[in-house]
Design an enzyme around this catalytic site. Structure first.
Site, short mmCIF file in Angstrom:
data_model
loop_
_atom_site.label_atom_id
_atom_site.label_comp_id
_atom_site.label_asym_id
_atom_site.label_seq_id
_atom_site.Cartn_x
_atom_site.Cartn_y
_atom_site.Cartn_z
CD GLU A 40 31.10 -45.81 55.20
OE1 GLU A 40 30.00 -46.41 55.89
OE2 GLU A 40 31.16 -44.75 55.56
CD GLU A 44 29.39 -42.65 51.65
OE1 GLU A 44 28.95 -42.47 52.96
OE2 GLU A 44 29.47 -43.68 51.00
#
Ligand code: GAL
Length: 662
Positions: free
Chosen positions: A154, A307
């Protein structure tokens, strides 16, 4: 390199998630093996936060423990998504390179103790990141367990330090060429901001009053490019040793530090993380929003949900357990919209450390728990969907999304705090989701001809090319709804003169906006058709369009609020205010009917979500998700991959994946 390679390697869709076995010992690993088999895990992400273990001191690697886990997973038939650990530099790194620690806009330099404590523009960080990516690729690049590379985690952090300033200046020189051009672009004649050397230019750090908007926008663009460059360096270091696909897990849906369209072009497979922050139907709508964006970033190619949580993360001020059935429904919600699987953060809930209260597939309570049973049932369901691999989703409707437009609404000094890009994008998507149609996101400069209807929220910034593209779209027969405050500035954030939006789009809409009249927080307007509006109003002049609804009180009483313009073979609609949910629903229903875009199949009640996946050879599957508390009969029963039988109705909260007849 394409996604087929991932699903081919896995022999079906992916199920599993982040696996951090370094937090545990031998006994737990043995139990993991057994539980992963039960849950039908076929892909595990290893190494995301393992920098301190893999490289315990600069340049010295310890791969032994990682070898053992990769080999163990492989022996158990589980493929590995190997991460580079660069989102979490170890303490030795930051002590050796304090200049690589990030600095906030107010000048405070952060220190280690969390994760993400690095400046992406710091040369020492970039060197270290390339080095460890390369070392991992050299060691594991052709390991038979390896299915995918997961660069970093991320990319979301920003930095305002001196390294950033140096890199920003390099970027600005490349963009503007000369200082004169930069001064002109940023409007520095005002407030005495004229720069006379490049060294005077800083990142937009904390300052006294409104910052310069051009500087703020260019900084967002620069940072996105800088981040992409950091990603590319790692990707290329990996590719030198490995032919497996490379990606990074993008953060969705509300983060906008990056131009995700650009990332979509650079990854071998779009991968995203998605954590809805609301319960119930809002979570389902949020899932669809994230999944539609993820699919669109790769131009409709299959993508991967990297995720999600078995809980909702921070719904306001607390974590919230997912309701029974939601783990499966959310997973299928992503798969319905093109994901090649459903992965989670993380496999086993941490006993200690920063995320010990974050949910996992195996909770603290252990496998004898509702969460693990639902997780395992979800793994079983995903295992039955292998034939969907490589199929895609089709949409007749798109919502326009542009990072520049988003960032343009993040600058200081705007006419209203209610001009919020993300919520406008969400509302536009939600109205279409509620109407049951499948939606893509598209950029204003994309080829848009395949869509019957385009909805353009919050296009405050619109480039000349984007405006002309939208004009041509309408001329060619499309239906376009442009929402308020559109086309007010160009790519340099310079106001469009002579009325908004700029000329080419204005021609398609047949209106000219003369004045913005933002509303107060509690102000509500009722339009002539009875719909309610808030937040914003505009004084607009008709230049060929017809008024569909007018303002009914105040200074704008009798003036047009919603217009429709027959232009070329299509229609340009303009909405100069923000409708409430009921008003939006009515407008969207009208536009869908006019554009000939209908939900597929029609007739399902609100709260039942349906999406079709199409294989290149013509096979189709229809995924139905019942988010309601009622049993719902299906209009076209069919063979359900989840049960192996024919499904005629969906129980409350139930799902079906029907194989459609050719
Ligand atoms: C993600 C992150 C994971 C984990 C998770 C918790 O954004 O990638 O490492 O922190 O959030 O929700």
């Amino acid at each position: 390199m394409d996604v087929r390679r991932l699903t081919d390697r896995l022999g079906g869709l992916a199920f599993g998630g982040d696996y951090n076995p370094e937090q545990w010992g031998e006994e737990v690993w043995q139990e993991d093996d057994e539980l992963m088999r039960r849950a039908r895990v076929n892909l595990a992400t290893l190494g995301v936060f393992s920098w301190a273990l893999v490289e315990p001191e600069e340049g010295r690697y310890d791969f032994g423990w990682l070898d053992a886990h990769v080999d163990r997973l492989h022996a158990n038939g589980i493929a590995v998504d190997l991460a580079t650990p660069t989102a979490s530099p170890p303490p030795w790194f930051t002590l050796a390179h304090p200049d690589a620690l990030p600095v906030r806009p107010d000048g405070v330099r952060l220190t280690h103790g969390s994760r993400d404590t690095y400046c992406l523009a710091a040369p020492a960080y970039r060197r270290a990141a390339r080095r460890i990516a390369s070392a991992l690729a050299e060691r594991y690049g052709d390991h038979p367990a390896l299915a995918l590379w997961h660069v970093h985690n991320e990319y979301v952090t920003l930095c305002w330090c001196d390294h950033t300033a140096t890199a920003f200046r390099v970027w600005l020189r490349a963009r503007h060429g000369t200082l004169d051009a930069l001064n002109e672009a940023w409007g520095t004649r005002f407030w005495s901001q004229r720069y006379t050397s490049w060294e005077q230019i800083l990142p937009p750090r904390a300052t006294q009053w409104h910052g310069n908007p051009g500087q703020a926008l260019d900084f967002r663009r620069f940072w996105s490019d800088e981040t992409l460059a950091a990603y590319r360096e790692q990707r290329d270091a990996i590719r030198a040793h490995s032919d497996r696909p490379v990606t990074t897990n993008l953060m969705l849906p509300g983060y906008q530090n990056l131009d995700l369209w650009a990332f979509g072009r650079e990854v071998d497979l779009v991968a995203v993380d998605h954590y809805p922050s609301a319960p119930g139907l809002d979570a389902a709508a949020d899932t669809a929003f994230g999944a539609d964006r993820a699919r669109s970033l790769g131009g409709g190619a299959p993508w991967l949900l990297m995720e999600q949580g078995t809980n909702t993360v921070y719904a306001g001020d607390r974590t919230l357990g997912k309701e029974p059935g939601q783990i499966l429904r959310h997973s299928l919600g992503h798969i319905a919209r093109g994901s090649e699987g459903a992965l989670f953060f993380q496999w086993r809930q941490s006993r200690a450390g920063a995320e010990q209260w974050h949910s996992a597939l195996v909770p603290h309570a252990g496998p004898d728990s509702r969460v693990f049973r639902e997780a395992a049932a979800t793994g079983e369901a995903v295992a039955r969907l292998g034939e969907l691999a490589g199929s895609a989703v089709r949409a007749d409707v798109a919502v326009l999304h542009d990072s520049d437009a988003w960032w343009a609404l993040d600058v200081d000094g705007l006419p209203s705090a209610a001009l919020d890009y993300h919520s406008a994008l969400r509302r536009a998507h939600r109205a279409l989701w509620d109407a049951g149609v499948t939606v893509d996101f598209a950029h204003p400069e994309h080829d848009l001809g395949r869509y019957r209807l385009l909805v353009a929220p919050a296009l405050f910034l619109l480039s000349d090319a984007g405006g002309e593209n939208l004009r041509r779209y309408v001329e060619g027969g499309g239906t376009l709804l442009v929402q308020h405050a559109a086309g007010c500035v160009d790519e340099r954030l310079h106001a469009r003169l002579g009325g908004y939006p700029a000329a080419p789009l204005r021609a398609a809409l047949g209106v000219r906006v003369e004045e913005h009249r933002p509303l107060g927080q509690d102000e509500e307007l009722v339009l002539s058709d009875g719909s309610r509006a808030r937040a914003w109003s505009e004084s607009l002049r008709i230049e060929g369009a017809e008024a569909v609804a007018a303002y009914s009180h105040g200074m704008l009483a009798g003036a047009p609020a919603l217009t429709r313009h027959a232009y070329g073979a299509g229609h340009g609609w303009y909405l100069s205010t923000e409708l409430d949910a009921a008003g939006s629903a009515a407008l969207i229903a009208r536009l869908l009917a006019e554009a000939g875009a209908a939900p597929e199949p029609p007739g399902l009640p609100p709260g039942v979500e349906t999406v079709t996946r199409h294989a290149p050879d013509g096979r189709r599957w229809r995924l139905h998700l019942n988010h309601t508390t009622e049993t719902v009969p299906l209009p076209e029963p069919g063979h359900d991959l989840l049960t192996g039988g024919v499904t005629h109705e969906l129980p409350a909260g139930g799902c079906a994946v029907l194989r459609l007849l050719p």
